[in-house]
Write an enzyme that holds these catalytic residues in place. Structure first.
Site, PDB file in Angstrom:
ATOM      1  N   ASP A  67       0.850  -1.163  -0.052  1.00 51.79           N
ATOM      2  CA  ASP A  67      -0.070   0.026   0.033  1.00 51.79           C
ATOM      3  C   ASP A  67       1.032   1.465  -0.093  1.00 51.79           C
ATOM      4  O   ASP A  67       2.079   1.249   0.195  1.00 51.79           O
ATOM      5  CB  ASP A  67      -0.951   0.118   1.376  1.00 51.79           C
ATOM      6  CG  ASP A  67      -0.379  -0.374   2.424  1.00 51.79           C
ATOM      7  OD1 ASP A  67       0.999  -0.129   2.506  1.00 51.79           O
ATOM      8  OD2 ASP A  67      -1.000  -0.371   3.409  1.00 51.79           O
ATOM      9  N   ASN A 133      -7.874  -0.968  13.544  1.00 54.56           N
ATOM     10  CA  ASN A 133      -9.191  -1.089  13.314  1.00 54.56           C
ATOM     11  C   ASN A 133      -9.653  -2.286  12.326  1.00 54.56           C
ATOM     12  O   ASN A 133     -10.713  -2.450  11.729  1.00 54.56           O
ATOM     13  CB  ASN A 133      -9.682   0.353  12.324  1.00 54.56           C
ATOM     14  CG  ASN A 133      -8.901   0.304  10.961  1.00 54.56           C
ATOM     15  OD1 ASN A 133      -8.012  -0.383  10.837  1.00 54.56           O
ATOM     16  ND2 ASN A 133      -9.281   1.522  10.420  1.00 54.56           N
ATOM     17  N   HIS A 135      -8.001  -3.169   9.811  1.00 48.46           N
ATOM     18  CA  HIS A 135      -7.565  -3.088   8.266  1.00 48.46           C
ATOM     19  C   HIS A 135      -6.268  -4.084   7.858  1.00 48.46           C
ATOM     20  O   HIS A 135      -5.550  -4.436   8.799  1.00 48.46           O
ATOM     21  CB  HIS A 135      -7.276  -1.603   7.905  1.00 48.46           C
ATOM     22  CG  HIS A 135      -6.117  -1.036   8.292  1.00 48.46           C
ATOM     23  ND1 HIS A 135      -5.951   0.223   8.385  1.00 48.46           N
ATOM     24  CD2 HIS A 135      -5.040  -1.515   8.639  1.00 48.46           C
ATOM     25  CE1 HIS A 135      -4.808   0.711   8.546  1.00 48.46           C
ATOM     26  NE2 HIS A 135      -4.097  -0.360   9.000  1.00 48.46           N
ATOM     27  N   GLU A 140      -9.785  -0.797   4.446  1.00 52.87           N
ATOM     28  CA  GLU A 140     -10.278  -0.289   5.688  1.00 52.87           C
ATOM     29  C   GLU A 140     -11.527  -1.047   5.955  1.00 52.87           C
ATOM     30  O   GLU A 140     -12.129  -1.609   5.039  1.00 52.87           O
ATOM     31  CB  GLU A 140     -10.419   1.051   5.494  1.00 52.87           C
ATOM     32  CG  GLU A 140      -9.312   1.886   5.121  1.00 52.87           C
ATOM     33  CD  GLU A 140      -8.367   2.150   6.517  1.00 52.87           C
ATOM     34  OE1 GLU A 140      -8.660   1.465   7.456  1.00 52.87           O
ATOM     35  OE2 GLU A 140      -7.633   3.218   6.518  1.00 52.87           O
TER      36      GLU A 140
END
Ligand code: PGA
Length: 238
Positions: A67, A133, A135, A140
């Protein structure tokens, strides 16, 4: 099948590096997708040592970045390409045969995404960290198993991490990530998780029902997933 490996914190980074060196020896032309973040730092440190001592080489391997932030200038300390080069790629005695960073400096971001989606076809191994979270990469919460390589709106916690944890010079506006589709199509997936602050989200990813609000939970449908964690991250998995 999901294999959970719980290792002592002191041995964790070197063991993951040893496993990566094994894969490189078995398949010199490995197509490998690699993350950045704090989690893999001890792995890369140990891997550089192992490669320098001749245990394995990246010379025939292809590295695909997982990413990248959009909106950070080239060389920014938080940029994933900057970090992977500094922590691993630039320290190898022989560079990989190919490195596919995500060309977020191209004004045509859609074209950059298309190139990266093509680069991420046919990965042998995807190595992932786990976000607080849930991800993986910048997939996400809300990402689906067939979510493609794409530009994503970042969760507030991811933008904050860019500034507070990785020292970004400005707030990133978006991210580009290898999609869940490419991750789930890879030959193998390794999810790396360390530290007690990840214990709650790791439990959710592995023990609760699969839920797009915790994209890491969707990895369990992969036929060859290893979850490689230290004892602190595993504390709530009983
Ligand atoms: P960390 O980040 O390795 O820096 O904890 C993981 C992630 O957010 O994907």
């Amino acid at each position: 099948m999901t294999e959970l490996r719980i290792l002592p914190a002191a041995a964790w980074g070197d063991q993951v590096a040893a496993d990566l060196a094994d894969r490189l020896r078995a398949t010199p032309a490995l197509r490998l997708c690699l993350p950045t973040g704090a989690t893999p730092v001890p792995v890369y440190e140990a891997l550089v040592r192992r490669v320098r001592s001749g245990e394995a080489t990246f010379a025939d391997a292809t590295v695909v970045l997982l990413d990248e932030w959009v909106g950070l200038p080239p060389g920014d300390p938080a940029r994933c390409d900057t970090r992977l080069r500094a922590q691993l790629l630039d320290r190898l005695p022989a560079p990989p045969a190919a490195v596919h960073a995500i060309d977020v400096d191209d004004p045509d971001l859609d074209a950059a995404v298309a190139r990266h989606a093509a680069a991420a076809v046919g990965l042998d191994l995807v190595v992932l960290g786990l976000g607080m979270n849930g991800h993986v990469g910048f997939n996400e919460p809300g990402s689906l198993p067939d979510s493609p390589t794409r530009i994503v709106r970042l969760a507030a916690s991811s933008r904050e991490a860019a500034m507070a944890r990785y020292g970004a010079s400005t707030v990133p506006t978006a991210g580009i990530t290898v999609g869940m589709d490419r991750i789930l199509a890879a030959g193998e997936v390794w999810l790396l998780v360390t530290g007690d602050r990840k214990a709650g989200i790791l439990r959710r990813a592995l023990r609760d029902p699969e839920d797009p609000d915790c994209p890491a939970s969707c990895l369990r449908r992969h036929p060859n997933l290893q979850v490689i964690v230290d004892e602190e991250a595993a504390a709530l998995l009983a």
